[in-house]
Enzyme design. Structure first.
Site, PDB file in Angstrom:
ATOM      1  N   CYS A  76       0.784  -1.242   0.000  1.00  0.00           N
ATOM      2  CA  CYS A  76       0.000   0.000   0.000  1.00  0.00           C
ATOM      3  C   CYS A  76       0.812   1.287   0.000  1.00  0.00           C
ATOM      4  CB  CYS A  76      -0.926   0.032   1.222  1.00  0.00           C
ATOM      5  SG  CYS A  76      -1.799  -1.508   1.568  1.00  0.00           S
ATOM      6  N   CYS A  79       1.350   3.717  -3.033  1.00  0.00           N
ATOM      7  CA  CYS A  79       0.248   4.593  -3.455  1.00  0.00           C
ATOM      8  C   CYS A  79      -0.113   5.631  -2.403  1.00  0.00           C
ATOM      9  CB  CYS A  79      -0.996   3.759  -3.757  1.00  0.00           C
ATOM     10  SG  CYS A  79      -0.994   2.986  -5.377  1.00  0.00           S
ATOM     11  N   HIS A  80      -0.179   5.193  -1.147  1.00  0.00           N
ATOM     12  CA  HIS A  80      -0.736   6.053  -0.093  1.00  0.00           C
ATOM     13  C   HIS A  80       0.334   6.769   0.734  1.00  0.00           C
ATOM     14  CE1 HIS A  80      -4.794   4.603  -0.877  1.00  0.00           C
ATOM     15  NE2 HIS A  80      -4.309   3.373  -0.907  1.00  0.00           N
ATOM     16  N   MET A 117      -8.341   2.093  -6.168  1.00  0.00           N
ATOM     17  CA  MET A 117      -8.080   1.166  -5.083  1.00  0.00           C
ATOM     18  C   MET A 117      -8.222  -0.273  -5.578  1.00  0.00           C
ATOM     19  SD  MET A 117      -7.387   0.839  -1.847  1.00  0.00           S
ATOM     20  CE  MET A 117      -7.595  -0.290  -0.473  1.00  0.00           C
ATOM     21  N   HIS A 356       7.786  11.943 -11.889  1.00  0.00           N
ATOM     22  CA  HIS A 356       8.320  10.591 -11.750  1.00  0.00           C
ATOM     23  C   HIS A 356       9.659  10.428 -12.466  1.00  0.00           C
ATOM     24  CE1 HIS A 356       8.181   6.408 -10.719  1.00  0.00           C
ATOM     25  NE2 HIS A 356       8.311   6.047 -11.984  1.00  0.00           N
ATOM     26  N   HIS A 398       4.721   6.850 -18.648  1.00  0.00           N
ATOM     27  CA  HIS A 398       5.888   6.212 -18.021  1.00  0.00           C
ATOM     28  C   HIS A 398       6.967   6.078 -19.092  1.00  0.00           C
ATOM     29  CE1 HIS A 398       8.534   3.433 -15.943  1.00  0.00           C
ATOM     30  NE2 HIS A 398       7.873   3.709 -14.835  1.00  0.00           N
TER      31      HIS A 398
END
Length: 574
Positions: A76, A79-80, A117, A356, A398
């Site tokens: 997780c 992402c979070h 999610m 990124h 990307h």
């Protein structure tokens, strides 16, 4: 109304919400390609952390805390965020999660949502018991990993061979400029491979899951950084190239670079970390840490404070004594002037979250970086230190370093693939002779599908290559596509790279990743990436004929992923 009836109604409501969420996720949700990318493991899973108990949160045992923390950082945190403040995923801090409640959280952890999610339970990734545990865990105060300062770095810093004991000239017969540095991801190693003979020169122990390899300006030193923030400095002049210095710059990282500007060649190296959110400038001969700078700050646009903006990528400018440091969550690019570390100057340029990775255009003046969850490419003028443009592209660009080539109509362009859709965006990069196309999406090619990680061309090639290793369809993830630059409208040709590798039918994933040219630009190398306990390989393709040229197999090639040709990496050729 009785308590039992209320409970039944609540359960019915929850099941209705769950079914709706599951249907919506299936209909509109993120692609499996995106989920494969976002749900990556963090090295912080094994770090000791302080865990406080929120008195308003559901009770948990210590064993549940420990297991839930491990799951969070394995599944997780990417992402979070480490502190659950949100990154590409939404915030999961107690002020939000406590108000939602355990039952609500269980539904969305189990079934996912169209916002991105994953459906952790229905996909089989987590059990019902683990989902319940995670729903309670995210209502607790987030555990805080330890900081990692100068004293911590110096404890890990090791000069294996001091500069005065290193060779004064090249001591081997290798064509150093055509060596490939190949990441052996799960082995915590890299392979140095002779691009001329296709033989392995050496296997070198490194940090876990090396993310990138970078070269010093002279081409003598190879720098690699693992996701555990360990940096290895490898001397390619040695009779058998080996690590001459190493350091750990934090607890989790992705980026390393060296100084490129004239007069500062090989003088400094820099590493950026995910945790702690900072970068460190090091001595270019020894990796001694000299200057640490935190990247904590405020997000572009909202100006909200963010406690963990990660350093995602760094490039060395060829126009000024500067490092270009891209800070993910805040959407800021820092032009770090290293000409005087005692009076460090930084120019901060805001564009869009979440910055990124990216690469330079063919002139090396413009840096093109993906703001991936904003679906944009930010363009920076490294000569003027300013934002040149923000370009809308496809879903989750990307590019890796991207690909530069001359388009028959639009002139010089830079290209990126996407994780979230099948498109390849071409952006004009020539504001002098092709001003009308400069820093605009001038064309959009249709590739085989989402899940692309890398795209590549070469000044001496007429081809554009794209992989799709995160696509759920094995036919796509085990092949690459090739476009004819002079006739892009005719579409692509598919090369069955994994099939050409001739690996055993052992159930391995055999994902094909990261096209990389040799120095001459007449060969393209691919990694055929399988599991740690399965056979992998490297496949070399003749760029002129698009035919198989060589398969490199060796039991030591464990989970090969990224590979970097010395000449092309040193000179930013892509």
């Amino acid at each position: 109304m009785t308590t039992r009836k209320l409970a039944r109604l609540a359960a019915l409501a929850l099941s209705t919400v769950a079914l709706a969420a599951a249907a919506q996720h299936k209909k509109e949700g993120v692609t499996p390609s995106e989920l494969n990318y976002q749900a990556g493991s963090s090295p912080l899973a094994s770090e000791s952390m302080y865990q406080s108990t929120n008195p308003k949160a559901p009770q948990m045992t210590q064993a549940e805390f420990d297991r839930a923390r491990q799951i969070y950082f394995e599944r997780c945190a990417g992402c979070h965020g480490v502190l659950r403040k949100g990154a590409t995923g939404k915030p999961l801090t107690p002020d939000i999660t406590l108000a939602k409640g355990t039952d609500y959280l269980k539904v969305f952890i189990a079934y996912g949502s169209p916002a991105g999610m994953p459906n952790w339970q229905t996909s089989g990734e987590l059990t019902e018991k683990e989902v319940d545990m995670m729903a309670r865990y995210v209502q607790q105060d987030p555990p805080v990993p330890p900081e990692f300062g100068l004293a911590d770095m110096k404890k890990t810093w090791k000069v294996v061979i001091p500069p005065d004991q290193r060779p004064k000239k090249k001591m081997n017969n290798y064509n150093i400029s055509n060596i490939f540095s190949t990441t052996l991801r799960d082995a915590g190693e890299i392979a140095l491979i002779d691009g001329d003979t296709k033989e392995i020169i050496s296997i070198i122990k490194t940090g876990y899951a090396v993310h990138i390899s970078r070269l010093s300006a002279s081409g003598r030193y190879l720098f690699v950084i693992g996701r555990d923030a360990k940096v290895n400095m490898i001397d390619l002049w040695m009779e058998k190239p080996e690590t001459v210095a190493e350091i750990r710059t934090g607890l989790e990282a992705r980026s390393v670079e060296s100084s490129k500007f004239k007069g500062f060649e090989d003088k400094y190296a820099i590493a950026g970390t995910y945790w702690p959110p900072q970068f460190v400038i090091m001595d270019g001969d020894t990796l001694e840490p000299l200057k640490i700078v935190s990247t904590r700050g405020n997000v572009v646009g909202t100006q909200e404070y963010h406690p963990e903006p990660r350093v995602a990528s760094i490039v060395g400018s060829h126009f000024k004594p500067e490092f270009v440091v891209n800070v993910k969550e805040t959407g800021k690019t820092l032009m770090v002037d290293y000409s005087d570390l005692n009076a460090l100057k930084m120019t901060e340029i805001g564009s869009a979250p979440f910055l990124h990775d990216g690469g330079l255009d063919s002139t090396k003046r413009y840096f093109m970086v993906a703001a991936n969850n904003s679906n944009k490419i930010s363009v920076f003028d490294l000569k003027e230190d300013k934002l040149a443009a923000i370009v809308d592209v496809g879903k989750i660009p990307h590019p890796g370093r991207g690909a530069n080539f001359v388009h028959p109509k639009f002139g010089p362009v830079w290209a990126t693939g996407h994780l979230g859709d099948e498109t390849i965006s071409l952006i004009g990069t020539d504001p002098k002779k092709n001003k009308q196309y400069a820093f605009k999406e001038v064309a959009k090619l249709t590739g085989p599908g989402g899940g692309a990680l890398f795209i590549k061309s070469h000044p001496k090639s007429n081809h554009l290559y794209s992989d799709t290793p995160l696509n759920p369809d094995p036919k796509l993830s085990q092949s690459v596509v090739v476009f004819d630059i002079k006739n892009l409208d005719k579409g692509y040709v598919t090369l069955p790279i994994a099939e050409w590798a001739g690996l055993a039918d052992d159930g391995g994933a055999k994902r094909v990743v990261q096209p990389e040219f040799n120095k001459a630009g007449d060969e393209v190398w691919f990694s055929v990436w399988s599991a740690k306990d399965k056979q992998s390989a490297l496949v070399v393709v003749d760029d002129k004929t698009l035919k198989l040229k060589k398969v490199i197999k060796d039991p030591r090639l464990i989970t090969p992923t990224g590979h970097f040709n010395v000449h092309n990496t040193q000179n930013d050729v892509y």
